[in-house]
Design a protein around this motif. Structure first.
Motif, mmCIF file in Angstrom:
data_model
loop_
_atom_site.group_PDB
_atom_site.id
_atom_site.type_symbol
_atom_site.label_atom_id
_atom_site.label_comp_id
_atom_site.label_asym_id
_atom_site.label_seq_id
_atom_site.Cartn_x
_atom_site.Cartn_y
_atom_site.Cartn_z
ATOM 1 N N ARG A 1 12.794 8.806 0.065
ATOM 2 C CA ARG A 1 11.687 9.220 -0.683
ATOM 3 C C ARG A 1 11.528 8.320 -1.873
ATOM 4 N N PRO A 2 12.446 8.127 -2.667
ATOM 5 C CA PRO A 2 12.154 7.108 -3.905
ATOM 6 C C PRO A 2 11.883 5.871 -3.858
ATOM 7 N N LEU A 3 12.022 5.274 -2.701
ATOM 8 C CA LEU A 3 12.233 4.132 -2.327
ATOM 9 C C LEU A 3 10.921 3.436 -1.857
ATOM 10 N N GLY A 4 10.603 2.043 -2.294
ATOM 11 C CA GLY A 4 9.409 1.432 -1.854
ATOM 12 C C GLY A 4 9.688 0.864 -0.269
ATOM 13 N N ARG A 5 8.531 0.579 0.212
ATOM 14 C CA ARG A 5 8.594 0.562 1.689
ATOM 15 C C ARG A 5 9.457 -0.556 2.214
ATOM 16 N N LEU A 6 9.817 -1.573 1.531
ATOM 17 C CA LEU A 6 10.933 -2.587 2.039
ATOM 18 C C LEU A 6 12.451 -1.942 1.863
ATOM 19 N N ASP A 7 12.543 -1.332 1.006
ATOM 20 C CA ASP A 7 13.833 -0.721 0.722
ATOM 21 C C ASP A 7 13.855 0.304 1.550
ATOM 22 N N ARG A 8 13.013 1.245 1.923
ATOM 23 C CA ARG A 8 13.115 2.185 2.755
ATOM 24 C C ARG A 8 13.422 1.896 4.149
ATOM 25 N N ALA A 9 12.484 0.625 4.246
ATOM 26 C CA ALA A 9 12.840 0.313 6.013
ATOM 27 C C ALA A 9 14.388 -0.178 6.022
ATOM 28 N N ARG A 10 14.782 -0.995 4.903
ATOM 29 C CA ARG A 10 16.333 -1.381 4.996
ATOM 30 C C ARG A 10 17.325 -0.043 5.187
ATOM 31 N N ASP B 1 -1.290 -3.398 1.551
ATOM 32 C CA ASP B 1 0.104 -2.828 1.737
ATOM 33 C C ASP B 1 0.254 -1.646 1.223
ATOM 34 N N TRP B 2 0.939 -0.598 1.777
ATOM 35 C CA TRP B 2 1.199 0.588 1.285
ATOM 36 C C TRP B 2 2.262 0.488 0.013
ATOM 37 N N ASN B 3 2.187 0.961 -1.222
ATOM 38 C CA ASN B 3 2.849 0.781 -2.316
ATOM 39 C C ASN B 3 3.396 1.947 -3.024
ATOM 40 N N LYS B 4 3.167 3.114 -2.461
ATOM 41 C CA LYS B 4 3.362 4.511 -2.865
ATOM 42 C C LYS B 4 4.756 4.818 -2.678
ATOM 43 N N LYS B 5 5.424 5.934 -3.251
ATOM 44 C CA LYS B 5 6.780 6.317 -3.154
ATOM 45 C C LYS B 5 6.935 7.621 -3.985
ATOM 46 N N GLY B 6 7.934 8.533 -3.686
ATOM 47 C CA GLY B 6 8.358 9.594 -4.342
ATOM 48 C C GLY B 6 7.244 10.744 -4.284
ATOM 49 N N GLU B 7 7.028 11.400 -5.492
ATOM 50 C CA GLU B 7 5.960 12.494 -5.444
ATOM 51 C C GLU B 7 4.661 12.059 -5.204
ATOM 52 N N GLU B 8 4.353 10.530 -5.649
ATOM 53 C CA GLU B 8 2.939 10.304 -5.601
ATOM 54 C C GLU B 8 2.505 10.120 -4.111
ATOM 55 N N TRP C 1 5.543 7.490 4.701
ATOM 56 C CA TRP C 1 5.416 6.536 5.668
ATOM 57 C C TRP C 1 6.486 5.793 5.713
ATOM 58 N N PHE C 2 6.880 5.342 6.903
ATOM 59 C CA PHE C 2 8.154 4.367 6.980
ATOM 60 C C PHE C 2 7.525 3.012 7.712
ATOM 61 N N LYS C 3 7.876 1.853 7.287
ATOM 62 C CA LYS C 3 7.593 0.599 7.721
ATOM 63 C C LYS C 3 8.596 0.504 8.678
ATOM 64 N N GLN C 4 8.312 -0.207 10.155
ATOM 65 C CA GLN C 4 9.137 -0.386 10.911
ATOM 66 C C GLN C 4 9.672 -1.818 11.147
ATOM 67 N N THR C 5 10.981 -1.904 11.019
ATOM 68 C CA THR C 5 11.588 -3.354 10.989
ATOM 69 C C THR C 5 12.722 -3.378 12.232
#
Length: 252
Positions: free
Chosen positions: A141-150, A89-96, A101-105
Motif C-alpha cells: 500500500r505505501p509503494l508506488g506503482r513500479l515498486d508495488r509491481a516488483r 500514469d497513476w502516481n497515488k499510493k498510501g492513504e491518498e 491499483w496494481f500495475k501488471q508486470t
C-alpha cells in the motif's frame, strides 16, 4: 457466460515472470481467496445475466466486485490505446490512493490481478489479519506503482497460492508462456466517493466509470451498462466468449 482461461493479449510485452493463466471458475477462485486470507463469509459466484431479473436473483447481494473475462480483440485494443493516450500514469499510493491499483508486470497474471483488485478494494475490511493477503496489502500500500509491481513479482506466498489454484481447474492446464487472447478486468465501487472503477493492470491506472447511487452495488443498472459496453463492442465480430463472476456474501 461460460468458464474460460483468461490471460493477456498476444501483444503484451514479455514479463520478467510468468504465471499459468487462471481459469474463470468461481469455486476455484473462492478457494484461492480463502487460502490467501479472505473471510469465509464471502466468495465468488457466476453471474449468468446482467439484465434478466430472474437470473440476477440467484446472485447474493451486495456484490462487492465484478471480474469480467473478455476477448482481447482489435476493436478493444484500439479503444484501449485511444483512451490511454489521454491519461497520465497513476502516481497515488498510501492513504491518498482510492481505489488501490496494481500495475501488471507478470505475464498471464491478469486473473490474479483481478482477484487482488477485487479483495483489496471491494473486500478490504473482510481480510483476516496476519494472512498472506493482509501482509501483501500492508507491504504494497505505501509503494508506488513500479515498486508495488516488483513486490508482487517477489511474493513467494502469492506465487505458490496462484500456482496451486491455476492447476486445480476443470480445463486443461496451459503453460505459463502460452499466448492466449482473453483478459480479466475488475469493477469495484469506491467506499470514499461512490464511483465505479474499472481496474486493469495493463492500463495506466484506475478508470473512473461514473457515480453510483448510495445504495447501488456493482450489479446495479449503471454498472451493468459498463459491462454491457464490452459485449456490445464485440457484436460485429460475433465473439461470445465472455464470463462474469461476482464477489458476494456466501450463504450456507
Amino acid at each position: 457466460m461460460s468458464a474460460a482461461l483468461p490471460a493477456d493479449t498476444v501483444a503484451a510485452p514479455r514479463a520478467r515472470k510468468a504465471f499459468i493463466p487462471l481459469e474463470c471458475n468461481p469455486e476455484l477462485m473462492t478457494r484461492l481467496v480463502h487460502d490467501l486470507g479472505l473471510s469465509s463469509r464471502f466468495g465468488f459466484v457466476d453471474v449468468y445475466s446482467i439484465s434478466d431479473p430472474d437470473l440476477l436473483a440467484f446472485v447474493p447481494r451486495p456484490a462487492l466486485a465484478l471480474l469480467l473475462v473478455f476477448p482481447v480483440s482489435e476493436s478493444y485494443e484500439n479503444a484501449r490505446l485511444e483512451e490511454d493516450a489521454t491519461l497520465e500514469d497513476w502516481n497515488k499510493k498510501g492513504e491518498e490512493e482510492d481505489p488501490m491499483w496494481f500495475k501488471q508486470t507478470i505475464r498471464n497474471a491478469c486473473g490474479m490481478m483481478g482477484v487482488l483488485h477485487a479483495v483489496a478494494n471491494g473486500a478490504r475490511e473482510l481480510i483476516r489479519p496476519d494472512t498472506p493477503l493482509s501482509r501483501l496489502l500492508d507491504r504494497t500500500r505505501p509503494l508506488g506503482r513500479l515498486d508495488r509491481a516488483r513486490a508482487l513479482e517477489e511474493s513467494d506466498e502469492l506465487e505458490v497460492a496462484h500456482k496451486h489454484a491455476a492447476t486445480q481447474g476443470d480445463s486443461a492446464v496451459p503453460n505459463a508462456e502460452d499466448e492466449v487472447e482473453l483478459h480479466y478486468v475488475c469493477f469495484t465501487k469506491s467506499a470514499k466517493n461512490g464511483h465505479l472503477y474499472e481496474l486493469d493492470g495493463r492500463r495506466k491506472g484506475p478508470l473512473d466509470r461514473g457515480q453510483l447511487g448510495e445504495e447501488d452495488d456493482v450489479l446495479c443498472d449503471k454498472a451493468a451498462a459498463v459491462v454491457q459496453s464490452f459485449i456490445d463492442r464485440e457484436k460485429q465480430s460475433g465473439r461470445l466468449d465472455f464470463s462474469l463472476v461476482a464477489l458476494t456474501p456466501t450463504f450456507d
